[in-house]
Design a protein around this motif. Sequence first.
Motif, PDB file in Angstrom:
ATOM      1  N   ILE A 103      -1.159  -3.831   9.771  1.00 30.14           N
ATOM      2  CA  ILE A 103      -2.081  -3.629   8.660  1.00 30.14           C
ATOM      3  C   ILE A 103      -1.618  -2.417   7.869  1.00 30.14           C
ATOM      4  O   ILE A 103      -1.152  -1.423   8.445  1.00 30.14           O
ATOM      5  CB  ILE A 103      -3.526  -3.462   9.178  1.00 30.14           C
ATOM      6  CG1 ILE A 103      -4.540  -3.487   8.045  1.00 30.14           C
ATOM      7  CG2 ILE A 103      -3.681  -2.197  10.022  1.00 30.14           C
ATOM      8  CD1 ILE A 103      -5.988  -3.663   8.522  1.00 30.14           C
ATOM      9  N   ASN A 104      -1.740  -2.488   6.550  1.00 27.51           N
ATOM     10  CA  ASN A 104      -1.243  -1.380   5.736  1.00 27.51           C
ATOM     11  C   ASN A 104      -2.268  -0.255   5.674  1.00 27.51           C
ATOM     12  O   ASN A 104      -3.342  -0.326   6.270  1.00 27.51           O
ATOM     13  CB  ASN A 104      -0.837  -1.863   4.342  1.00 27.51           C
ATOM     14  CG  ASN A 104      -2.028  -2.202   3.465  1.00 27.51           C
ATOM     15  OD1 ASN A 104      -3.134  -2.452   3.963  1.00 27.51           O
ATOM     16  ND2 ASN A 104      -1.822  -2.205   2.163  1.00 27.51           N
ATOM     17  N   SER A 129      -4.357   0.913   3.470  1.00 25.99           N
ATOM     18  CA  SER A 129      -5.700   0.688   2.922  1.00 25.99           C
ATOM     19  C   SER A 129      -6.466  -0.395   3.669  1.00 25.99           C
ATOM     20  O   SER A 129      -7.687  -0.497   3.533  1.00 25.99           O
ATOM     21  CB  SER A 129      -5.597   0.313   1.448  1.00 25.99           C
ATOM     22  OG  SER A 129      -4.955  -0.948   1.325  1.00 25.99           O
ATOM     23  N   GLU A 145      -5.827  -3.560   3.111  1.00 29.97           N
ATOM     24  CA  GLU A 145      -5.887  -4.728   2.226  1.00 29.97           C
ATOM     25  C   GLU A 145      -4.804  -5.755   2.536  1.00 29.97           C
ATOM     26  O   GLU A 145      -4.894  -6.906   2.126  1.00 29.97           O
ATOM     27  CB  GLU A 145      -5.759  -4.279   0.766  1.00 29.97           C
ATOM     28  CG  GLU A 145      -6.952  -3.449   0.298  1.00 29.97           C
ATOM     29  CD  GLU A 145      -6.748  -2.930  -1.123  1.00 29.97           C
ATOM     30  OE1 GLU A 145      -7.725  -2.437  -1.724  1.00 29.97           O
ATOM     31  OE2 GLU A 145      -5.616  -3.008  -1.624  1.00 29.97           O
ATOM     32  N   SER A 146      -3.771  -5.323   3.238  1.00 27.47           N
ATOM     33  CA  SER A 146      -2.665  -6.224   3.547  1.00 27.47           C
ATOM     34  C   SER A 146      -2.464  -6.311   5.046  1.00 27.47           C
ATOM     35  O   SER A 146      -2.432  -5.282   5.739  1.00 27.47           O
ATOM     36  CB  SER A 146      -1.384  -5.718   2.878  1.00 27.47           C
ATOM     37  OG  SER A 146      -0.288  -6.569   3.198  1.00 27.47           O
ATOM     38  N   THR A 147      -2.339  -7.536   5.557  1.00 29.12           N
ATOM     39  CA  THR A 147      -2.112  -7.746   6.987  1.00 29.12           C
ATOM     40  C   THR A 147      -0.967  -8.719   7.206  1.00 29.12           C
ATOM     41  O   THR A 147      -0.616  -9.502   6.315  1.00 29.12           O
ATOM     42  CB  THR A 147      -3.373  -8.293   7.692  1.00 29.12           C
ATOM     43  OG1 THR A 147      -3.754  -9.526   7.065  1.00 29.12           O
ATOM     44  CG2 THR A 147      -4.527  -7.300   7.607  1.00 29.12           C
ATOM     45  N   LEU A 148      -0.400  -8.659   8.394  1.00 29.19           N
ATOM     46  CA  LEU A 148       0.700  -9.530   8.763  1.00 29.19           C
ATOM     47  C   LEU A 148       0.515  -9.901  10.230  1.00 29.19           C
ATOM     48  O   LEU A 148       0.169  -9.030  11.044  1.00 29.19           O
ATOM     49  CB  LEU A 148       2.032  -8.813   8.559  1.00 29.19           C
ATOM     50  CG  LEU A 148       3.309  -9.555   8.959  1.00 29.19           C
ATOM     51  CD1 LEU A 148       3.544 -10.733   8.018  1.00 29.19           C
ATOM     52  CD2 LEU A 148       4.520  -8.615   8.935  1.00 29.19           C
ATOM     53  N   PRO A 201       3.764  -0.125   3.766  1.00 29.56           N
ATOM     54  CA  PRO A 201       3.685  -1.583   3.916  1.00 29.56           C
ATOM     55  C   PRO A 201       3.547  -2.026   5.371  1.00 29.56           C
ATOM     56  O   PRO A 201       3.854  -1.284   6.290  1.00 29.56           O
ATOM     57  CB  PRO A 201       5.021  -2.065   3.344  1.00 29.56           C
ATOM     58  CG  PRO A 201       5.529  -0.937   2.531  1.00 29.56           C
ATOM     59  CD  PRO A 201       5.050   0.289   3.214  1.00 29.56           C
ATOM     60  N   VAL A 202       3.121  -3.259   5.555  1.00 28.13           N
ATOM     61  CA  VAL A 202       3.083  -3.832   6.890  1.00 28.13           C
ATOM     62  C   VAL A 202       4.507  -4.065   7.365  1.00 28.13           C
ATOM     63  O   VAL A 202       5.421  -4.222   6.577  1.00 28.13           O
ATOM     64  CB  VAL A 202       2.300  -5.165   6.895  1.00 28.13           C
ATOM     65  CG1 VAL A 202       0.827  -4.919   6.550  1.00 28.13           C
ATOM     66  CG2 VAL A 202       2.908  -6.147   5.919  1.00 28.13           C
TER      67      VAL A 202
END
Length: 124
Positions: free
Chosen positions: A51-52, A54, A56-59, A103-104
């Motif tokens: 997870i990044n 914030s 807001e982005s996950t992988l 970044p993730v």
Amino acid sequence: QVKLVEFGGGSVQTGDSLRLTCAASGRTFGSYGMGWFRQAPGKAREFVASINRSGESTLYADSMKGRFTISRDNAKKTVTLEMNSLKVEDTAVYYCAARTAAPVSAHVNAYADWGRGTQVTVSA
């Protein structure tokens, strides 16, 4: 550098759920990208989710998509891994990791700080 402590592991049965939490120390938790990895006996450490900064982005690793959910609370300095529909093959030590880049990432070497891990055992 950030200190990480995982908790929430345990022994469950196939199909059960578990929630793992990683608690971080330090003032700049919100500046770290976070990840979960796992390692089964005799196997290499493998990526679970990332997870990044914030949130807001996950992988996710392909085998975890739809079953695991990663989230974070920067105010509480925690990262959570919700694990559903657990399988015997999910048995492993689960590690929380932090990276200074935003970044993730699924790469073990991208993370500089690691917790000691928490054991998850899934029985049939």
